[in-house]
Design a protein around this motif. Structure first.
Motif, mmCIF file in Angstrom:
data_model
loop_
_atom_site.group_PDB
_atom_site.id
_atom_site.type_symbol
_atom_site.label_atom_id
_atom_site.label_comp_id
_atom_site.label_asym_id
_atom_site.label_seq_id
_atom_site.Cartn_x
_atom_site.Cartn_y
_atom_site.Cartn_z
ATOM 1 N N UNK A 66 0.837 -1.195 0.000
ATOM 2 C CA UNK A 66 0.000 0.000 0.000
ATOM 3 C C UNK A 66 0.872 1.246 0.000
ATOM 4 N N UNK A 120 0.312 4.942 1.826
ATOM 5 C CA UNK A 120 -0.488 5.785 2.693
ATOM 6 C C UNK A 120 0.050 7.204 2.605
ATOM 7 N N UNK A 163 0.316 10.855 4.839
ATOM 8 C CA UNK A 163 0.183 11.432 6.174
ATOM 9 C C UNK A 163 0.483 12.911 6.108
ATOM 10 N N UNK A 198 1.124 16.194 11.450
ATOM 11 C CA UNK A 198 0.438 16.055 12.726
ATOM 12 C C UNK A 198 -0.958 15.431 12.591
ATOM 13 N N UNK A 199 -1.143 14.670 11.509
ATOM 14 C CA UNK A 199 -2.409 13.972 11.310
ATOM 15 C C UNK A 199 -2.169 12.472 11.233
ATOM 16 N N UNK A 200 -3.254 11.721 11.187
ATOM 17 C CA UNK A 200 -3.127 10.287 11.078
ATOM 18 C C UNK A 200 -2.880 9.855 9.635
ATOM 19 N N UNK A 201 -2.242 8.701 9.421
ATOM 20 C CA UNK A 201 -2.066 8.189 8.047
ATOM 21 C C UNK A 201 -3.411 7.804 7.445
ATOM 22 N N UNK A 211 -5.081 5.828 3.796
ATOM 23 C CA UNK A 211 -4.761 5.053 2.602
ATOM 24 C C UNK A 211 -4.853 5.910 1.357
ATOM 25 N N UNK A 215 2.486 -5.801 4.251
ATOM 26 C CA UNK A 215 1.995 -6.572 5.403
ATOM 27 C C UNK A 215 3.143 -7.365 5.996
ATOM 28 N N UNK A 236 -1.282 -7.403 10.275
ATOM 29 C CA UNK A 236 -0.542 -6.226 10.727
ATOM 30 C C UNK A 236 0.344 -5.702 9.602
ATOM 31 N N UNK A 237 0.583 -4.427 9.589
ATOM 32 C CA UNK A 237 1.335 -3.776 8.521
ATOM 33 C C UNK A 237 2.671 -3.268 9.017
ATOM 34 N N UNK A 251 5.385 -0.318 8.221
ATOM 35 C CA UNK A 251 5.445 0.979 7.562
ATOM 36 C C UNK A 251 6.888 1.404 7.319
ATOM 37 N N UNK A 252 7.137 1.964 6.141
ATOM 38 C CA UNK A 252 8.390 2.664 5.923
ATOM 39 C C UNK A 252 8.360 3.977 6.688
ATOM 40 N N UNK A 253 9.521 4.639 6.782
ATOM 41 C CA UNK A 253 9.602 5.875 7.539
ATOM 42 C C UNK A 253 8.970 7.058 6.803
ATOM 43 N N UNK A 283 -5.281 -2.308 16.111
ATOM 44 C CA UNK A 283 -3.831 -2.196 16.239
ATOM 45 C C UNK A 283 -3.475 -0.963 17.064
ATOM 46 N N UNK A 309 -0.065 1.547 17.320
ATOM 47 C CA UNK A 309 1.240 1.922 16.801
ATOM 48 C C UNK A 309 1.770 3.096 17.613
ATOM 49 N N UNK A 332 9.385 6.314 12.038
ATOM 50 C CA UNK A 332 8.203 5.799 11.374
ATOM 51 C C UNK A 332 7.242 5.158 12.360
ATOM 52 N N UNK A 333 6.212 4.572 11.843
ATOM 53 C CA UNK A 333 5.197 3.892 12.653
ATOM 54 C C UNK A 333 5.682 2.499 13.021
ATOM 55 N N UNK A 381 4.568 -1.065 15.230
ATOM 56 C CA UNK A 381 3.451 -1.784 15.806
ATOM 57 C C UNK A 381 3.767 -2.205 17.237
ATOM 58 N N UNK A 403 -0.991 5.920 17.757
ATOM 59 C CA UNK A 403 -2.114 5.790 16.833
ATOM 60 C C UNK A 403 -2.761 4.427 16.988
ATOM 61 N N UNK A 455 -6.463 0.041 6.554
ATOM 62 C CA UNK A 455 -6.490 0.289 7.994
ATOM 63 C C UNK A 455 -6.916 1.732 8.195
ATOM 64 N N UNK A 463 -7.198 4.846 10.721
ATOM 65 C CA UNK A 463 -6.483 5.325 11.893
ATOM 66 C C UNK A 463 -7.296 6.349 12.662
ATOM 67 N N UNK A 464 -7.091 6.351 13.971
ATOM 68 C CA UNK A 464 -7.612 7.409 14.804
ATOM 69 C C UNK A 464 -6.721 8.631 14.717
ATOM 70 N N UNK A 466 -1.050 12.317 21.772
ATOM 71 C CA UNK A 466 0.319 12.817 21.980
ATOM 72 C C UNK A 466 0.650 12.714 23.455
#
Lengths: 111, 111
Positions: free
Chosen positions: A34, A36, A38, A41-44, A46, A91, A98-99, A101-103, B33, B35, B42-43, B45, B90, B100, B102-103, B107
């Protein structure tokens, strides 16, 4: 070694430019991929899934090369609103859904 | 639908204090999940759950506990907070191996 590697950037491009992001992953058993997005200061959220045959969604094109374990995202005709961090995600093959994530790669589109 | 909500949005703790972060989703998702996201990392888990009453460890579970007593809620606990747990947390949920959601994040600062 991080399972998902991305160039952190930042990529600074003018409006209208085409920009490409690359990503490599280390686990050959990974099955789902995937991109995503971001915002600061917000959530990721898709952006798009990535399929072996490649897929396109408007100005965005994603490609997957399983042999090279390489994923790409191409953004055409960049808009100011495209400024964000783009996260490459695969994944975790041994963790169910569970996923990993890259940075992230930071993109700034300028007027 | 509210989607995924997190409580609280901000919190400051002293070293050694405990707290619980609450995640709630109203999409009837089986998978949830937790994170953490740190600058340059990065994120990652922490824990995840594939259904009510089940939990599993992720990449960085030490110092955290979780519970999934109800399908719609996933709680993350810090028994004895440490400065290394200062981060943005998150929560996410998914129906399966797909998007997925996210909320907005919590912080947390540990002094």
């Amino acid at each position: 070694r991080k399972e998902v590697e991305q160039d952190p950037g930042p990529f600074n491009v003018p409006e209208g430019a085409t920009v490409a992001f690359n990503c490599t992953y280390s686990n050959s058993a990974s099955q789902s991929f995937f991109w995503y997005r971001q915002d600061c200061r917000k959530e990721p959220k898709l952006l798009m899934s990535v399929y072996s045959s490649g897929n396109e969604d408007g100005r965005f094109t994603a490609q997957l090369n399983r042999a090279s374990q390489y994923i790409s995202l191409l953004i055409r005709d960049s808009k100011l609103s495209d400024s964000a961090t783009y996260l490459c995600v695969v994944n975790l093959a041994d963790s169910g859904y569970a996923l990993n994530f890259g940075k992230g790669t930071s993109l700034l589109v300028t007027p | 639908n509210a989607g995924v909500t997190q409580t609280p949005k901000f919190r400051v703790l002293k070293t050694g204090q405990s707290m619980t972060l609450l995640c709630a989703q109203d999409m009837n998702h089986e998978y949830m999940y937790w994170y953490r996201q740190d600058p340059g990392m990065g994120l990652r888990l922490i824990h995840y759950s594939v259904g009510e009453g089940t939990t599993a460890k992720g990449e960085v579970p030490d110092g955290y506990n979780v519970s999934r007593l109800k399908k719609q809620n996933f709680l993350l606990g810090l028994e004895s907070a440490a400065p290394s747990q200062t981060s943005v947390y998150f929560c996410a949920s998914s129906y399966g191996l797909d998007t997925q959601y996210f909320g907005p994040g919590t912080r947390l600062t540990v002094l």
